[in-house]
Motif scaffolding. Structure first.
Motif, PDB file in Angstrom:
ATOM      1  N   ARG A  66      37.994  92.432 -24.431  1.00 25.77           N
ATOM      2  CA  ARG A  66      39.115  93.045 -25.141  1.00 25.77           C
ATOM      3  C   ARG A  66      39.757  94.053 -24.204  1.00 25.77           C
ATOM      4  NH1 ARG A  66      38.241  89.324 -27.399  1.00 25.77           N
ATOM      5  NH2 ARG A  66      37.706  88.919 -29.580  1.00 25.77           N
ATOM      6  N   ARG A  67      41.063  94.013 -24.116  1.00 26.53           N
ATOM      7  CA  ARG A  67      41.763  94.919 -23.198  1.00 26.53           C
ATOM      8  C   ARG A  67      41.658  96.350 -23.714  1.00 26.53           C
ATOM      9  NH1 ARG A  67      45.118  93.224 -19.440  1.00 26.53           N
ATOM     10  NH2 ARG A  67      45.532  91.262 -20.537  1.00 26.53           N
ATOM     11  N   GLN A  68      41.060  97.211 -22.908  1.00 31.57           N
ATOM     12  CA  GLN A  68      40.911  98.624 -23.266  1.00 31.57           C
ATOM     13  C   GLN A  68      41.260  99.454 -22.033  1.00 31.57           C
ATOM     14  OE1 GLN A  68      37.172  99.612 -25.142  1.00 31.57           O
ATOM     15  NE2 GLN A  68      36.965  97.586 -26.045  1.00 31.57           N
ATOM     16  N   GLY A 146      41.129  93.986 -14.015  1.00 34.89           N
ATOM     17  CA  GLY A 146      41.241  93.699 -12.587  1.00 34.89           C
ATOM     18  C   GLY A 146      41.186  92.230 -12.236  1.00 34.89           C
ATOM     19  N   GLU A 147      42.185  91.764 -11.491  1.00 38.22           N
ATOM     20  CA  GLU A 147      42.228  90.373 -11.063  1.00 38.22           C
ATOM     21  C   GLU A 147      41.056  90.039 -10.146  1.00 38.22           C
ATOM     22  OE1 GLU A 147      45.977  89.406  -9.338  1.00 38.22           O
ATOM     23  OE2 GLU A 147      47.126  89.957 -11.137  1.00 38.22           O
ATOM     24  N   GLU A 148      40.674  90.970  -9.283  1.00 38.73           N
ATOM     25  CA  GLU A 148      39.557  90.709  -8.371  1.00 38.73           C
ATOM     26  C   GLU A 148      38.268  90.461  -9.139  1.00 38.73           C
ATOM     27  OE1 GLU A 148      37.213  92.771  -4.578  1.00 38.73           O
ATOM     28  OE2 GLU A 148      39.051  93.684  -5.364  1.00 38.73           O
ATOM     29  N   THR A 149      38.022  91.258 -10.180  1.00 35.54           N
ATOM     30  CA  THR A 149      36.815  91.073 -10.981  1.00 35.54           C
ATOM     31  C   THR A 149      36.853  89.733 -11.706  1.00 35.54           C
ATOM     32  OG1 THR A 149      36.603  93.459 -11.299  1.00 35.54           O
ATOM     33  CG2 THR A 149      35.408  92.046 -12.832  1.00 35.54           C
ATOM     34  N   GLN A 150      38.015  89.371 -12.236  1.00 28.55           N
ATOM     35  CA  GLN A 150      38.155  88.084 -12.916  1.00 28.55           C
ATOM     36  C   GLN A 150      37.838  86.935 -11.961  1.00 28.55           C
ATOM     37  OE1 GLN A 150      42.107  87.993 -14.683  1.00 28.55           O
ATOM     38  NE2 GLN A 150      41.864  90.091 -15.423  1.00 28.55           N
ATOM     39  N   SER A 151      38.345  87.016 -10.749  1.00 26.37           N
ATOM     40  CA  SER A 151      38.086  85.978  -9.744  1.00 26.37           C
ATOM     41  C   SER A 151      36.608  85.941  -9.357  1.00 26.37           C
ATOM     42  CB  SER A 151      38.949  86.224  -8.502  1.00 26.37           C
ATOM     43  OG  SER A 151      40.323  86.131  -8.820  1.00 26.37           O
ATOM     44  N   THR A 152      35.975  87.108  -9.290  1.00 22.67           N
ATOM     45  CA  THR A 152      34.543  87.163  -8.983  1.00 22.67           C
ATOM     46  C   THR A 152      33.733  86.479 -10.074  1.00 22.67           C
ATOM     47  OG1 THR A 152      34.746  89.214  -7.711  1.00 22.67           O
ATOM     48  CG2 THR A 152      32.573  88.699  -8.608  1.00 22.67           C
ATOM     49  N   ILE A 153      34.080  86.728 -11.324  1.00 19.77           N
ATOM     50  CA  ILE A 153      33.369  86.104 -12.451  1.00 19.77           C
ATOM     51  C   ILE A 153      33.487  84.587 -12.374  1.00 19.77           C
ATOM     52  CG2 ILE A 153      33.388  85.812 -14.960  1.00 19.77           C
ATOM     53  CD1 ILE A 153      34.220  88.805 -15.111  1.00 19.77           C
ATOM     54  N   LEU A 154      34.666  84.093 -12.081  1.00 24.69           N
ATOM     55  CA  LEU A 154      34.853  82.642 -11.960  1.00 24.69           C
ATOM     56  C   LEU A 154      34.036  82.075 -10.799  1.00 24.69           C
ATOM     57  CD1 LEU A 154      38.679  82.292 -12.687  1.00 24.69           C
ATOM     58  CD2 LEU A 154      36.780  81.610 -14.167  1.00 24.69           C
ATOM     59  N   ALA A 155      33.971  82.809  -9.702  1.00 25.42           N
ATOM     60  CA  ALA A 155      33.170  82.355  -8.557  1.00 25.42           C
ATOM     61  C   ALA A 155      31.686  82.294  -8.913  1.00 25.42           C
ATOM     62  CB  ALA A 155      33.396  83.273  -7.365  1.00 25.42           C
ATOM     63  N   LEU A 156      31.206  83.266  -9.670  1.00 24.78           N
ATOM     64  CA  LEU A 156      29.802  83.275 -10.093  1.00 24.78           C
ATOM     65  C   LEU A 156      29.498  82.101 -11.009  1.00 24.78           C
ATOM     66  CD1 LEU A 156      29.359  87.100 -10.775  1.00 24.78           C
ATOM     67  CD2 LEU A 156      28.446  85.802  -8.843  1.00 24.78           C
ATOM     68  N   ILE A 157      30.419  81.808 -11.918  1.00 18.01           N
ATOM     69  CA  ILE A 157      30.243  80.672 -12.823  1.00 18.01           C
ATOM     70  C   ILE A 157      30.218  79.366 -12.033  1.00 18.01           C
ATOM     71  CG2 ILE A 157      31.398  79.328 -14.633  1.00 18.01           C
ATOM     72  CD1 ILE A 157      32.287  82.034 -15.840  1.00 18.01           C
ATOM     73  N   ALA A 158      31.134  79.248 -11.053  1.00 15.75           N
ATOM     74  CA  ALA A 158      31.162  78.042 -10.229  1.00 15.75           C
ATOM     75  C   ALA A 158      29.840  77.857  -9.493  1.00 15.75           C
ATOM     76  CB  ALA A 158      32.316  78.128  -9.230  1.00 15.75           C
ATOM     77  N   ASN A 159      29.290  78.931  -8.929  1.00 19.53           N
ATOM     78  CA  ASN A 159      28.011  78.839  -8.227  1.00 19.53           C
ATOM     79  C   ASN A 159      26.877  78.473  -9.173  1.00 19.53           C
ATOM     80  OD1 ASN A 159      29.045  79.432  -5.712  1.00 19.53           O
ATOM     81  ND2 ASN A 159      28.671  81.638  -5.879  1.00 19.53           N
ATOM     82  N   ALA A 160      26.939  78.992 -10.395  1.00 19.00           N
ATOM     83  CA  ALA A 160      25.882  78.719 -11.361  1.00 19.00           C
ATOM     84  C   ALA A 160      25.748  77.225 -11.645  1.00 19.00           C
ATOM     85  CB  ALA A 160      26.152  79.474 -12.666  1.00 19.00           C
ATOM     86  N   VAL A 161      26.880  76.549 -11.792  1.00 16.46           N
ATOM     87  CA  VAL A 161      26.821  75.132 -12.162  1.00 16.46           C
ATOM     88  C   VAL A 161      26.802  74.208 -10.950  1.00 16.46           C
ATOM     89  CG1 VAL A 161      27.944  75.573 -14.370  1.00 16.46           C
ATOM     90  CG2 VAL A 161      29.345  74.942 -12.408  1.00 16.46           C
ATOM     91  N   GLU A 162      27.436  74.623  -9.850  1.00 20.77           N
ATOM     92  CA  GLU A 162      27.588  73.716  -8.712  1.00 20.77           C
ATOM     93  C   GLU A 162      26.518  73.939  -7.646  1.00 20.77           C
ATOM     94  OE1 GLU A 162      29.643  70.574  -6.664  1.00 20.77           O
ATOM     95  OE2 GLU A 162      29.357  71.243  -8.726  1.00 20.77           O
ATOM     96  N   VAL A 163      26.178  75.189  -7.362  1.00 21.18           N
ATOM     97  CA  VAL A 163      25.200  75.486  -6.313  1.00 21.18           C
ATOM     98  C   VAL A 163      23.784  75.518  -6.885  1.00 21.18           C
ATOM     99  CG1 VAL A 163      24.452  77.167  -4.580  1.00 21.18           C
ATOM    100  CG2 VAL A 163      26.904  76.762  -4.960  1.00 21.18           C
ATOM    101  N   TYR A 164      23.599  76.269  -7.965  1.00 23.46           N
ATOM    102  CA  TYR A 164      22.253  76.462  -8.514  1.00 23.46           C
ATOM    103  C   TYR A 164      21.889  75.448  -9.588  1.00 23.46           C
ATOM    104  CZ  TYR A 164      22.626  80.853  -6.000  1.00 23.46           C
ATOM    105  OH  TYR A 164      22.797  81.793  -5.014  1.00 23.46           O
TER     106      TYR A 164
END
Length: 202
Positions: A66-68, A146-164
């Motif tokens: 939620r945007r705060q 923050g856009e950087e944090t949003q991009s980091t979250i997506l990168a972590l999700i990608a690693n979770a399913v694709e790498v690990y």
């Protein structure tokens, strides 16, 4: 997660598509991106899917941004997910409790360090991996600070399913902001994501 609101019957097709993806034994994509403009029902859909997953023991975790102004919700994302994983997936409670006892400062560390320690690590060391993939719902990613944090979250999700190759599927909802679209248009997310557009006509 927040209580669900009623959904128009015209959205039932979208929900059915998401349910079919959840129930598929071997889907071609382990990430589903539900996107659309503000006010079209993304959060209501995410709430409904989270409740359906809970009733069928498929819900691993859910987090609703939620945007705060001035408050960074992202610092609670991983710890909230880890707590729910410990409660919802057999075999992870002891692992996560041990990790937190060894390093109680984890909640104050960078989000990628938290994710590696509290999500990836417990699955890698668990001796009872679930046979079915469980679902993590992340709603309104675009409202995370923050856009950087949003991009980091997506990168972590990608690693979770694709790498690990964790036994998890991720339902992500957001507006189609440029940096989010660009993340989904790049590998590895491009290859592992199904996209569903929720339009104004719904």
């Amino acid at each position: 997660y927040p209580p669900s609101t009623s959904l128009p019957k015209t959205r039932s097709d979208i929900l059915r598509q998401i349910q079919d993806w959840i129930e598929a034994p071997r889907p071609s994509s382990n990430v589903l991106w539900l996107y659309g403009s503000a006010g079209v029902g993304k959060t209501a859909s995410a709430q409904t899917i989270a409740e359906l997953c809970r009733t069928t023991d498929r819900l691993a975790a859910s987090f609703f941004f939620r945007r705060q102004n001035g408050y960074d919700q992202s610092r609670h994302l991983v710890t909230t997910i880890a707590y729910q994983l410990a409660m919802n997936i057999p075999g992870l409670l002891a692992q996560i409790n041990h990790i937190m006892s060894v390093d109680p400062t984890l909640p104050n560390k960078a989000i990628d360090v938290q994710f590696q320690s509290l999500v990836v690590g417990p699955f890698q060391h668990s001796t009872s991996i679930p046979l079915r993939s469980s679902i993590i719902v992340v709603d309104a990613l675009d409202e995370c600070n923050g856009e950087e944090t949003q991009s980091t979250i997506l990168a972590l999700i990608a690693n979770a399913v694709e790498v690990y190759k964790l036994p998890l599927r991720f339902l992500i909802t957001s507006r189609p902001e440029l940096h989010i679209r660009e993340a989904f248009d790049r590998e590895p997310l491009f290859d592992v994501t199904r996209r569903i557009f929720l339009g104004d006509s719904f």
